[in-house]
Design an enzyme around this catalytic site. Sequence first.
Site, short mmCIF file in Angstrom:
data_model
loop_
_atom_site.label_atom_id
_atom_site.label_comp_id
_atom_site.label_asym_id
_atom_site.label_seq_id
_atom_site.Cartn_x
_atom_site.Cartn_y
_atom_site.Cartn_z
N GLU A 71 -0.01 15.95 -6.16
CA GLU A 71 0.54 15.21 -7.30
C GLU A 71 -0.45 15.19 -8.47
OE1 GLU A 71 3.38 12.00 -5.31
OE2 GLU A 71 1.28 11.45 -5.02
N CYS A 116 7.77 4.32 -5.38
CA CYS A 116 6.96 3.85 -6.51
C CYS A 116 7.72 3.97 -7.82
CB CYS A 116 5.65 4.60 -6.58
SG CYS A 116 5.82 6.39 -6.55
#
Lengths: 658, 658
Positions: free
Chosen positions: A326, A419
């Site tokens: 990420e 998230c």
Amino acid sequence: MTDTATRPAPDTSPSPADRTGPVRLVDTRRTALLPATRGRVTGGLWAERRRVNREVSVTTGWDRLHEAGNFTNLELAAGRHEGTPYVGSLPFLDSDLYKWLEAVAWTLADPDLDAEGEARLEQFLDASTQVLEAAQAADGYLDSYFQVNFPGERFVQLAWGHELYCAGHLIQAAVALHRTRGDARLLDVARRVADLVVASFGSGEGRVDGIDGHPEVETALVELYRETGEQGYLDAARYFVDRRGHGLLAGHAFGSHYFQDHEPVREATSVEGHSVRQLYLLAGVADLYVEDGDESLIQAADRLWHEMVATKTYLTGGIGTHHTDEAFGDPYELTNERSYCETCAAIASVMFSWRMLMITGEARYADLVERTLYNGFLAGLSLDGQRYIYANPLQVREGHMAGGNDRDYARKPWFKCACCPPNVMRTLASLEHYVALGGAAGLRLHQFVSGSWTAPVGDGEATVAVETDYPWDGRVRVRVEDSPGTWGLTVRIPHWASGATLTVNGEPVQPTVADGWATVTRVWAAGDELVLDLPLEPRFTRADSRVDADRASVALERGPVVYCFEAVDNPGHRLDDVILDPTATVEVRSTDDGLPADVVTLAAPGRVRPRPAEGWWPYADASTAAPTDGEPVTLTAVPYYVWGNRAPGAMRIWTPAE
Amino acid sequence: MTDTATRPAPDTSPSPADRTGPVRLVDTRRTALLPATRGRVTGGLWAERRRVNREVSVTTGWDRLHEAGNFTNLELAAGRHEGTPYVGSLPFLDSDLYKWLEAVAWTLADPDLDAEGEARLEQFLDASTQVLEAAQAADGYLDSYFQVNFPGERFVQLAWGHELYCAGHLIQAAVALHRTRGDARLLDVARRVADLVVASFGSGEGRVDGIDGHPEVETALVELYRETGEQGYLDAARYFVDRRGHGLLAGHAFGSHYFQDHEPVREATSVEGHSVRQLYLLAGVADLYVEDGDESLIQAADRLWHEMVATKTYLTGGIGTHHTDEAFGDPYELTNERSYCETCAAIASVMFSWRMLMITGEARYADLVERTLYNGFLAGLSLDGQRYIYANPLQVREGHMAGGNDRDYARKPWFKCACCPPNVMRTLASLEHYVALGGAAGLRLHQFVSGSWTAPVGDGEATVAVETDYPWDGRVRVRVEDSPGTWGLTVRIPHWASGATLTVNGEPVQPTVADGWATVTRVWAAGDELVLDLPLEPRFTRADSRVDADRASVALERGPVVYCFEAVDNPGHRLDDVILDPTATVEVRSTDDGLPADVVTLAAPGRVRPRPAEGWWPYADASTAAPTDGEPVTLTAVPYYVWGNRAPGAMRIWTPAE
């Protein structure tokens, strides 16, 4: 007819390498990041997105969080529930609840929230606070993952434990609620957590000398300091910023740069690693600078912002190229097909850029906030407010194999690691913060949003009402509703806008134009109206020659909106074979094909390249000609953020121009 | 002076879509994949690589495996050791040992192995076999990960357990050893494992109806059937091929296509998922076809090979674009910067293509084997034979952030998941298998490797000695050493070779040229010499227009060797700003700068683009000119496979041509 306020072309701006000197401060420190406006969004794109957020996303969040098990461990810790703890590798589940609570807090301040909605949110809030109060240990510790699964184990698994990350989001929710409702209950819970953090961490004997793998507590502690005046919180924030970059989290498979722990932020010359972590850290660094004035912090933040934007940011404002970690890619590594561009990273970018804007007053920060909000951020949410996406690709090929963790580009109701959804919610719920700023010199409009904005100007306070159909229409009407006399009304001239014009009460004016801002200073009276006209001609854009992924290609933009071609709008045309003509005229159209009625679509002339007689080997001698001609077609482009709301299929932003 | 054997240009070859009809069979089934040559590699690039493999890689493998803990669980299972089992998430550790044992087996057949080396390898082999014999359960079960960590749990964790994968590699090692040394001990161990597999799996009552997450046992069982004649092994291989694609492994985060379990292989139209798994499966499918003649199998294998090669294969022969799931990307998704191109996937591609070559006799399969061996495969191993790499990028940018699992492009002595190193070893140790094939019509040279090759031709047996400095020099001398009379000597004309010439005993000949093969049929006598001259002019190559990553770029090739530009050879030139002129003449040079003396390097004229005055935003109006001019430079290119052996730095294959 009118004067023209033109921004300099991007290429003549100072290079990142030049930007090591002190940064110009527009606003005084200390209060710069406190809400400087009392705003209300009343119409247009953002009002609709906020309505959906309020009525659908935030409201259904309670159920989604319960279904996903986010309350399980908290209820176990609170002694209200017996059952199997939620373990997995998800130590951050509490933070999803906290981000949603922050969204609830901001939504409770939304004047458009009706009584029924307010009662429902207050019920959610009360029930959540009760669980948190009951779950919190006597000494203030509160992290249900560790309390339930590893009782007594505290602040040990710092690299992956997310304890301070969760604490940070709790603090942000509590501060939001205290600001909007004066609610002290959640703030008490948060302060007790923060007090334990302050007492536990540090370089002294008996303290934990460590940092959290995921930055977040830094910005939260500064906010808590602002809200409470408690110096210990600011000192703790400084400690966490200072200690990062010394290899405290070494040994992870992704490398210490994943955590930004490979070098101290003051020495860093490039953004690296997990992009959300990097930008949450930099938001905290900017916050810390605002409060303690350490110039080395703002220099680092400014340097890293420019490095990120010049070399690691997609046209959509999206950031973070890599799926695996990420993370940011290398400079100019901006692959479209596998762009990770996590929705949370777009939000983190807005958080960071907004702070830099408030500190420096430079318009480029507002430009990036705008670009990110309309593209990289908004694409993360479905039009109906019920589905979210983690990774936002800039291209989906024909024959895409969907399925599996990161190849399914359809938006989903929720995620195991959720998230993004509550992060979207809190951002939309607090959107009015990004619009305007007041100060000694006057009132400045960062963004063009229909609504009412009240801010301090000079010795008094001014209120302006903005009416606009932006980004679909370039006219922005700013009507003065309340004025204390002489002050400057400043509007941003976006970096892509060439030929913007201004009138006051119908008369052309010659504003003071500098660095992306146009200011009209005069005696403003209620009823006066400033009208900004931004030309919204569709434009073709090319990338820096080092962006290999975009070589010999163009993208189509109009105003702040990045457009894409989607298979559903271009039946019969193979999007993998399309060629655009960047010298052609692009037509502006309305649409009624399954998109909101106000959305502007574009019609661009192009060709569809004939497919070669396919050989077994896709590489050929360079002296042989590749097919360049093709059947002329008119291609329909839609705003990138609406893609994937109708039917699955190919999609692309960057399109060959030859 | 001589006749010219020219291959048709790639673009005129049949399209993958046309290839649904039956496949032409050159060789009879049944024995086609048994070693058809007795070969000895005597000189040139491959002899040197095999020397290093023999003296360094295979020999030190014993220590590497012990250091990495590969023997720990086996010794625990054998009751020879007490201690902590090796758990992790590495249920495949036994297979590393087996692949190395296979390399030992082939190396023991290498005529260049000296007595000391032979004694050492026999010692390793004996010690390893003893451990395996002792570890094997009474009923034949042998998988130390499950025996030690989950005793009694068998064939349950099929998706991730790798039990049949490990069994397959054990079988391959045992078959290799039986073929080279007649060794029955390891074959007995492997047969007992295979017998248990045969008895345990199937659709009958009391059997496990399942498949392994990682194909491998399919090809191994066919090989064991060939070696033993035991029908049950072939039936089991067919069962495992038939049952895959029915969702037996559903529910994994990567999706069932990761395991090729999303659709039956006979219905699949595209290679998908984890590339090594896909290609091991297809190798098994090809093997199964050879033995049972089911045409639907070879049609599927042929269709999938063509889809893979036409749309998902890098210029280097590397395959597998994605890091996250080690998977194929979508068609034409061939990103250079993040090319995963696992070394094991290159090996798997060679395994599959070689089988297709043996079955169909089509030269394109040999072309891909050659390309993959010289580029995508060989890059996985350091020149000194001591370091390996997992992922082989086609581009490394300036400012690359190294470190972490998949961003450190330096070759390493070993890995926690060490599938690649022993896979490289067994491939080099068995390289002679790929070179030639004998049959009724004569002897066919698939690859150009200095050495001696004996094969059945017609009713007898022929021996030829090949002498060549290929791939550095295009002359290949084939001297007949033993001949039974009239037969055809066939050499491949690689698909890139235009203007190849042939002489026999110094006289030009007009060979029979078809589909990439040139055949001279005559009475061959000892001392006759056929000389093939392949033109090795450096050439610029372009990609299919759908490969976005390579748009407006070219690559430099010479013969089968793909070249790259490495920072260490081009000091002072920024490789991110280089432009090549594909119409320019490229000079062929020798080198003494840290590379083996025989390596040919190239000098290509180009320019270094001036960097624009950097703005904060890397995108500009398409009507503004991007810099195209630049300082003329001469750039040094080196074979891709030698990159990263000297100094770290930028590297690229595909380079802008405008």
